[in-house]
Design an enzyme around this catalytic site. Structure first.
Site: not given
Length: 258
Positions: A112-113
Site C-alpha cells: 500500500d501507499f
C-alpha cells in the site's frame, strides 16, 4: 534457435492477455468487462471466451505484443507510491518511478501507499498470478514498527488465525524483536497476504502500525537493495523457483531488445 510456440489448446482470453504481459489476469478480466478487448474485431462481453491464437486478440485496438521469456525483478518500493498503473487522484505510482528502460511489467501482489520494501515485478501476468496464490506456499515476511508496549502472548495467539471485522485471517507468525520506549519492532510472517492484513491484524491487537517494510517474498529477499532500486532475478534462479522446466516459458524474441 528460438521458436515461437502457440497454445496447444484454446485458452481464456484473459489468460493470454496476462501471458503477453499487458496486465494481470484479474485486470484483463476488467478490461473485458469494460469492452476494451476484441477477438477478430468482435468486442467481447464475457471473460469466458477461449481462443487458440493470441494474435487474434486486441486490447484498445492494439494487437497483443509477442510474448517473451518470463522475467522477474526485485524492486525496493519507497513509501509514498501507489502500486497501480494510474491513479484518478493524481498520486504518484510505482510505474511512474520505475526506469523507462524496463519492459512492460505487472506486480506480484501489492504494497500500500505508506508501505515499503520488496515488491516483485514480472513481464508475465501468468507468473504473477502463480506467485500470488496462497497455494504456492511462499511466506511473506515483514519488519513492522508499532506503537504501544507489546504483549508477546498476544502475538503468539495469531498462530491460530484471527477474525477481524468479519474477515478470517490464517496463521500469522509474529515475534517481538525489541521494545523501544513507546514503540516496538516486530517480525511478521504470513502466507496469504490479504489486503492490508498486517496493519489490520496488529491494530486489532491494539498496536497501530507506524512503519511496514516487506523484507522477503518466498525465496526472494530485499537484502541491501536501496529504496527505489530495481534488480533482475537471474533467469536460472527464476526457472528453479518456478519448477525448472515446469515453469511458464515464453518466447525470447523481445528480450534481446530490452
Amino acid at each position: 534457435m528460438t521458436t515461437t510456440t502457440q497454445p496447444a489448446k484454446p485458452e481464456r482470453v484473459a489468460k493470454l492477455i496476462a501471458r503477453a504481459g499487458v496486465c494481470s489476469r484479474r485486470e484483463a478480466e476488467k478490461l473485458i468487462a469494460e469492452r476494451r478487448v476484441a477477438v477478430d474485431g468482435t468486442v467481447l462481453e464475457t471473460p469466458g471466451v477461449t481462443v487458440d491464437d493470441p494474435g487474434r486478440i486486441t486490447v484498445d485496438g492494439e494487437r497483443l505484443p509477442r510474448a517473451e521469456q518470463a522475467r522477474l525483478f526485485r524492486y525496493h518500493k519507497p513509501r509514498g507510491l501507489l502500486t497501480t498503473n494510474r491513479d484518478p487522484k493524481g498520486r504518484p505510482t510505482i510505474f511512474e518511478a520505475l526506469p523507462k528502460t524496463l519492459p512492460r511489467l505487472v506486480t506480484v501482489g501489492r504494497l500500500d501507499f505508506t508501505s515499503e520494501g520488496l515488491l516483485l515485478l514480472t513481464n508475465d501476468g501468468t507468473v504473477a498470478r502463480h506467485l500470488e496464490l496462497p497455494a504456492t506456499g511462499w511466506t511473506r515476511r515483514y519488519r513492522v514498527r508499532v506503537n504501544g508496549r507489546v504483549d508477546a502472548g498476544k502475538l503468539k495467539s495469531l498462530a491460530g488465525g484471527v477474525t477481524v471485522d468479519g474477515v478470517q485471517y490464517g496463521s500469522i507468525e509474529a515475534k517481538l524483536d525489541r521494545q523501544q520506549g513507546a514503540n516496538a519492532w516486530l517480525t511478521v510472517s504470513l502466507r496469504e497476504g490479504k489486503n492490508r492484513e498486517v496493519r489490520r491484524v496488529l491494530e486489532h491487537l491494539g498496536y497501530p502500525v507506524s512503519r511496514l517494510i516487506r523484507i522477503a517474498y518466498g525465496p526472494f529477499q530485499l537484502g541491501a537493495l536501496a529504496a527505489g532500486d530495481v534488480e533482475e532475478v537471474p533467469e536460472k534462479v527464476l526457472r528453479e523457483q518456478l519448477g525448472a522446466e515446469k515453469g511458464p516459458k515464453r518466447n525470447a524474441d523481445r528480450r534481446r531488445k530490452a
